[in-house]
Design an enzyme around this catalytic site. Structure first.
Site, PDB file in Angstrom:
ATOM      1  N   VAL A 130     -22.971  20.824 -17.850  1.00 55.94           N
ATOM      2  CA  VAL A 130     -22.098  21.958 -17.519  1.00 55.94           C
ATOM      3  C   VAL A 130     -21.115  22.231 -18.661  1.00 55.94           C
ATOM      4  O   VAL A 130     -20.515  21.314 -19.208  1.00 55.94           O
ATOM      5  CB  VAL A 130     -21.343  21.665 -16.207  1.00 55.94           C
ATOM      6  CG1 VAL A 130     -20.287  22.716 -15.946  1.00 55.94           C
ATOM      7  CG2 VAL A 130     -22.328  21.610 -15.054  1.00 55.94           C
TER       8      VAL A 130
ATOM      9  N   ASP B 112     -12.772  -1.366  -7.994  1.00 52.92           N
ATOM     10  CA  ASP B 112     -12.943  -0.222  -8.901  1.00 52.92           C
ATOM     11  C   ASP B 112     -12.003  -0.272 -10.103  1.00 52.92           C
ATOM     12  O   ASP B 112     -12.338   0.246 -11.166  1.00 52.92           O
ATOM     13  CB  ASP B 112     -12.661   1.095  -8.156  1.00 52.92           C
ATOM     14  CG  ASP B 112     -13.772   1.457  -7.183  1.00 52.92           C
ATOM     15  OD1 ASP B 112     -14.565   0.562  -6.836  1.00 52.92           O
ATOM     16  OD2 ASP B 112     -13.825   2.618  -6.755  1.00 52.92           O
TER      17      ASP B 112
ATOM     18  N   LYS C   4     -19.806   9.163   5.814  1.00 49.07           N
ATOM     19  CA  LYS C   4     -20.803   8.795   6.830  1.00 49.07           C
ATOM     20  C   LYS C   4     -20.550   9.501   8.163  1.00 49.07           C
ATOM     21  O   LYS C   4     -21.494   9.787   8.892  1.00 49.07           O
ATOM     22  CB  LYS C   4     -20.868   7.284   7.012  1.00 49.07           C
ATOM     23  CG  LYS C   4     -21.833   6.630   6.038  1.00 49.07           C
ATOM     24  CD  LYS C   4     -21.278   6.460   4.661  1.00 49.07           C
ATOM     25  CE  LYS C   4     -21.998   7.031   3.528  1.00 49.07           C
ATOM     26  NZ  LYS C   4     -21.350   6.896   2.237  1.00 49.07           N
TER      27      LYS C   4
ATOM     28  N   GLU D  64       0.855  -1.197   0.000  1.00 53.65           N
ATOM     29  CA  GLU D  64       0.000   0.000   0.000  1.00 53.65           C
ATOM     30  C   GLU D  64       0.884   1.238   0.000  1.00 53.65           C
ATOM     31  O   GLU D  64       1.819   1.347   0.782  1.00 53.65           O
ATOM     32  CB  GLU D  64      -0.919  -0.020   1.238  1.00 53.65           C
ATOM     33  CG  GLU D  64      -1.710   1.254   1.480  1.00 53.65           C
ATOM     34  CD  GLU D  64      -2.590   1.688   0.289  1.00 53.65           C
ATOM     35  OE1 GLU D  64      -3.407   0.894  -0.174  1.00 53.65           O
ATOM     36  OE2 GLU D  64      -2.410   2.838  -0.180  1.00 53.65           O
TER      37      GLU D  64
ATOM     38  N   GLY E 271     -22.957  16.945 -11.130  1.00 53.31           N
ATOM     39  CA  GLY E 271     -23.137  15.497 -11.084  1.00 53.31           C
ATOM     40  C   GLY E 271     -24.085  15.119  -9.961  1.00 53.31           C
ATOM     41  O   GLY E 271     -23.794  15.368  -8.795  1.00 53.31           O
TER      42      GLY E 271
ATOM     43  N   HIS F  64     -42.529  -5.249  17.027  1.00 49.39           N
ATOM     44  CA  HIS F  64     -43.316  -4.010  17.003  1.00 49.39           C
ATOM     45  C   HIS F  64     -42.965  -3.187  18.235  1.00 49.39           C
ATOM     46  O   HIS F  64     -42.906  -3.737  19.320  1.00 49.39           O
ATOM     47  CB  HIS F  64     -44.806  -4.325  17.012  1.00 49.39           C
ATOM     48  CG  HIS F  64     -45.643  -3.083  17.128  1.00 49.39           C
ATOM     49  ND1 HIS F  64     -45.878  -2.245  16.058  1.00 49.39           N
ATOM     50  CD2 HIS F  64     -46.267  -2.528  18.213  1.00 49.39           C
ATOM     51  CE1 HIS F  64     -46.624  -1.229  16.469  1.00 49.39           C
ATOM     52  NE2 HIS F  64     -46.871  -1.372  17.773  1.00 49.39           N
TER      53      HIS F  64
HETATM   54  P1  NAD Z   1     -21.758   8.547 -10.677  1.00 50.80           P
HETATM   55  O1  NAD Z   1     -21.383   7.905 -11.942  1.00 50.80           O
HETATM   56  O2  NAD Z   1     -22.646   7.828  -9.712  1.00 50.80           O
HETATM   57  O3  NAD Z   1     -22.466   9.970 -10.985  1.00 50.80           O
HETATM   58  C1  NAD Z   1     -21.880  10.969 -11.771  1.00 50.80           C
HETATM   59  C2  NAD Z   1     -22.976  11.782 -12.407  1.00 50.80           C
HETATM   60  O4  NAD Z   1     -22.397  12.950 -13.010  1.00 50.80           O
HETATM   61  C3  NAD Z   1     -23.720  11.033 -13.499  1.00 50.80           C
HETATM   62  O5  NAD Z   1     -25.096  10.981 -13.170  1.00 50.80           O
HETATM   63  C4  NAD Z   1     -23.440  11.861 -14.749  1.00 50.80           C
HETATM   64  O6  NAD Z   1     -24.538  11.920 -15.625  1.00 50.80           O
HETATM   65  C5  NAD Z   1     -23.135  13.238 -14.186  1.00 50.80           C
HETATM   66  N1  NAD Z   1     -22.305  14.102 -15.061  1.00 50.80           N
HETATM   67  C6  NAD Z   1     -21.180  13.747 -15.716  1.00 50.80           C
HETATM   68  N2  NAD Z   1     -20.681  14.812 -16.407  1.00 50.80           N
HETATM   69  C7  NAD Z   1     -21.507  15.868 -16.173  1.00 50.80           C
HETATM   70  C8  NAD Z   1     -21.542  17.239 -16.579  1.00 50.80           C
HETATM   71  N3  NAD Z   1     -20.586  17.760 -17.362  1.00 50.80           N
HETATM   72  N4  NAD Z   1     -22.565  18.034 -16.151  1.00 50.80           N
HETATM   73  C9  NAD Z   1     -23.518  17.519 -15.331  1.00 50.80           C
HETATM   74  N5  NAD Z   1     -23.534  16.225 -14.908  1.00 50.80           N
HETATM   75  C10 NAD Z   1     -22.543  15.406 -15.310  1.00 50.80           C
HETATM   76  O7  NAD Z   1     -20.373   8.969  -9.993  1.00 50.80           O
HETATM   77  P2  NAD Z   1     -20.067   9.566  -8.544  1.00 50.80           P
HETATM   78  O8  NAD Z   1     -21.294  10.081  -7.888  1.00 50.80           O
HETATM   79  O9  NAD Z   1     -18.926  10.490  -8.764  1.00 50.80           O
HETATM   80  O10 NAD Z   1     -19.594   8.296  -7.742  1.00 50.80           O
HETATM   81  C11 NAD Z   1     -18.459   7.523  -8.187  1.00 50.80           C
HETATM   82  C12 NAD Z   1     -18.622   6.073  -7.820  1.00 50.80           C
HETATM   83  O11 NAD Z   1     -18.492   5.904  -6.425  1.00 50.80           O
HETATM   84  C13 NAD Z   1     -19.980   5.519  -8.235  1.00 50.80           C
HETATM   85  O12 NAD Z   1     -19.801   4.298  -8.900  1.00 50.80           O
HETATM   86  C14 NAD Z   1     -20.697   5.334  -6.950  1.00 50.80           C
HETATM   87  O13 NAD Z   1     -21.581   4.215  -6.965  1.00 50.80           O
HETATM   88  C15 NAD Z   1     -19.569   5.138  -5.936  1.00 50.80           C
HETATM   89  N6  NAD Z   1     -20.024   5.639  -4.638  1.00 50.80           N
HETATM   90  C16 NAD Z   1     -20.882   4.877  -3.911  1.00 50.80           C
HETATM   91  C17 NAD Z   1     -21.376   5.353  -2.719  1.00 50.80           C
HETATM   92  C18 NAD Z   1     -22.338   4.513  -1.942  1.00 50.80           C
HETATM   93  O14 NAD Z   1     -22.442   3.335  -2.219  1.00 50.80           O
HETATM   94  N7  NAD Z   1     -23.073   5.064  -0.993  1.00 50.80           N
HETATM   95  C19 NAD Z   1     -21.020   6.614  -2.261  1.00 50.80           C
HETATM   96  C20 NAD Z   1     -20.158   7.376  -3.030  1.00 50.80           C
HETATM   97  C21 NAD Z   1     -19.662   6.869  -4.229  1.00 50.80           C
END
Ligand code: NAD
Length: 457
Positions: free
Chosen positions: A239, A312, A51, A34, A182, A444
């Site tokens: 954007v 990932d 969280k 690591e 996003g 309950h």
């Molecule tokens: P995501 O892929 O879930 O969402 C990114 C969003 O950005 C998409 O909906 C996309 O359409 C939008 N987007 C992209 N370019 C854009 C632009 N120029 N203008 C406007 N919108 C745009 O990615 P994330 O939210 O960055 O998360 C990354 C990864 O990490 C995901 O796979 C997610 O599942 C994971 N993650 C999971 C958790 C959880 O399980 N609770 C929490 C955080 C992250």
């Protein structure tokens, strides 16, 4: 150290360290390499930091609204340095726990950057002081995770424009306004935190709905709930550029074919993550990749026999618990053990308020597979625990096969959704019907009584 190992794991996130522990349990002489801190993105810059911040934000909201429960309190204030302190202590405590487990299991932990230097399965570790040593291995497991992907938006390098890595470490006063580019999982979870802390939040999402990878109704309901609390949310908004002005950062975006602008004190770019493979392979030693993601077979073995990849970095599904499940499968395959079944049933959880969770098929997905399916939805408004804790209105939707009543999937938007979803994961895994689920006696009052109601046709 030129030592021979049965397995060298590169990357100590929840995929890598759990795989190393499992390998040690199966009798493998195991090394874990690591370059940063143990725990990977999940523990240091992802799940756990988010969280802890969500919990602090919920405490703040709880105190602000305590009068609704008959508890009078002074106007609370936010001390972001103390919020970050709690986060740092949480991370440190969990790191100690993982390090102890690795030590007990006799996993050799090597601090440094690991790279595959020959297809004879040699990993070179470059330590922080620049010295290097080689680890010879029968197997290599790549678990190097992902990094934020920043789209080529002009102005994305301006001060005040951040990825989740920086925002989750921010210890200044809460922003007056935050623009989130996003509306995926990171976008909406961060929106929830900052909205609770009193920041005016704007989300610009290019797709027609928030959290578009999940059931449409979840994204629509979340959008309504966040708007009700004051967020400005634009879906179908792409954007174009960011620019610094006297009043913060101005964003130009395209919505319904029209150019629009908005401004905010800070900007979060949450437009996805990309596999992290920087410096991972010396020339000629890289397995097959596709758009940066390492390609693997059903046992997570790459195009080079003996080299596996999980989590990932394979670009399949970016969830800690998915990486862990994949790691266990890969290690058991290396050991020639009867393999656990492929981790196909992976719950997705979004830690907003209310929480969102999903497992198995949505009704649309079932129909797309030509399964004759129906869904049964109940609202949380009749659930005692939800009413007495003044939860927002939520729902549980169960998808089942019409003839057999076999449970195929569930989508939840309600308090404790991220815990309750596991009941549905068990149900699907065990092939239970709606009647089997409804037959279970749940206490309950409890949130989980909603599961009984949702399964009762
Ligand atoms: P995501 O892929 O879930 O969402 C990114 C969003 O950005 C998409 O909906 C996309 O359409 C939008 N987007 C992209 N370019 C854009 C632009 N120029 N203008 C406007 N919108 C745009 O990615 P994330 O939210 O960055 O998360 C990354 C990864 O990490 C995901 O796979 C997610 O599942 C994971 N993650 C999971 C958790 C959880 O399980 N609770 C929490 C955080 C992250």
């Amino acid at each position: 150290m030129n030592e021979h190992f049965d397995l060298t794991v590169i990357g100590a996130g929840p995929g890598g360290y759990e795989a190393a522990l499992e390998a040690a349990r199966l009798g493998f002489h195991t090394a874990l390499v690591e370059k940063d801190a143990i725990g990977g993105t999940c523990l240091n810059r992802g799940c756990i930091p988010t969280k802890t911040l969500i919990h602090s934000a919920e405490c703040y909201e709880g105190i602000k609204h305590s009068a609704r429960f008959g508890i009078q309190s002074q106007e609370p204030s936010v001390d972001m340095k103390a919020v970050q302190q709690h986060k740092a202590e949480t991370i440190a405590s969990l790191q100690t726990g993982i390090a102890t487990r690795l030590k007990t299991a006799k996993v050799t932990v090597c601090q440094g950057i690991g790279s595959v230097v020959s297809d004879g399965l040699l990993v070179r570790v470059t330590a922080p002081d620049g010295t290097a040593f080689d680890l010879e291995s029968d197997h290599i497991l790549l678990a190097t995770g992902s990094t934020p992907s920043i789209p080529p938006i002009p102005g994305s390098d301006l001060p005040g424009v951040m990825t989740s890595d920086e925002l989750l470490s921010y210890d200044g006063a809460p922003f007056d306004s935050l623009l989130i580019i996003g509306g995926g999982v990171i976008g909406v979870e961060c929106a929830g935190i900052w909205q609770a802390l009193g920041t005016k939040v704007t989300i610009l999402e290019a797709l027609p709905s928030l959290i578009a990878s999940l059931d449409r109704e979840l994204g629509q309901s979340l959008k309504l709930s966040m708007k009700k609390k004051g967020a400005d949310i634009h879906t179908g908004a792409s954007v174009r550029s960011l620019a610094a002005t006297e009043n913060g950062i101005r964003c130009t975006y395209l919505e319904k074919g029209k150019e629009q602008t908005c401004a905010a004190q800070a900007v979060l770019i949450a437009t996805g993550r990309r596999p992290y493979t920087e410096g991972l392979f010396s020339e000629g030693c890289a397995p097959a990749t596709e758009r940066g993601r390492i390609l693997v077979n059903e046992f997570y073995e790459t195009s080079i026999p003996g080299i596996y990849a999980i989590g990932d970095v394979t670009g399949q599904i970016s969830l800690a618990h998915a990486a862990t499940a994949q790691g266990l499968r890969a290690v058991r395959h290396m050991a020639g053990r009867e393999s656990a079944s492929a981790p196909l049933l992976i719950p997705s959880c979004v830690y907003t308020s209310p929480e969102i969770a999903s497992v198995g098929l949505t009704l649309d997905e079932a129909k797309a597979r030509s399964i004759v399916a129906k869904s049964h939805k109940i609202l949380s408004s009749a659930n005692g625990k939800s009413v007495l804790t003044l939860q927002e209105r939520g729902f549980i939707k169960v998808v089942y096969e019409e003839d057999s009543h076999l449970i195929l999937g569930a989508q939840l938007l309600c308090a404790r959704a991220t815990d309750m979803v596991s009941e549905f994961a068990v149900a699907i895994r065990q092939g239970l019907t709606m009647e089997d689920m409804a037959d279970v006696i749940r206490p309950h009052p409890s949130f989980s009584e909603m599961i009984t109601e949702a399964a009762r046709l």
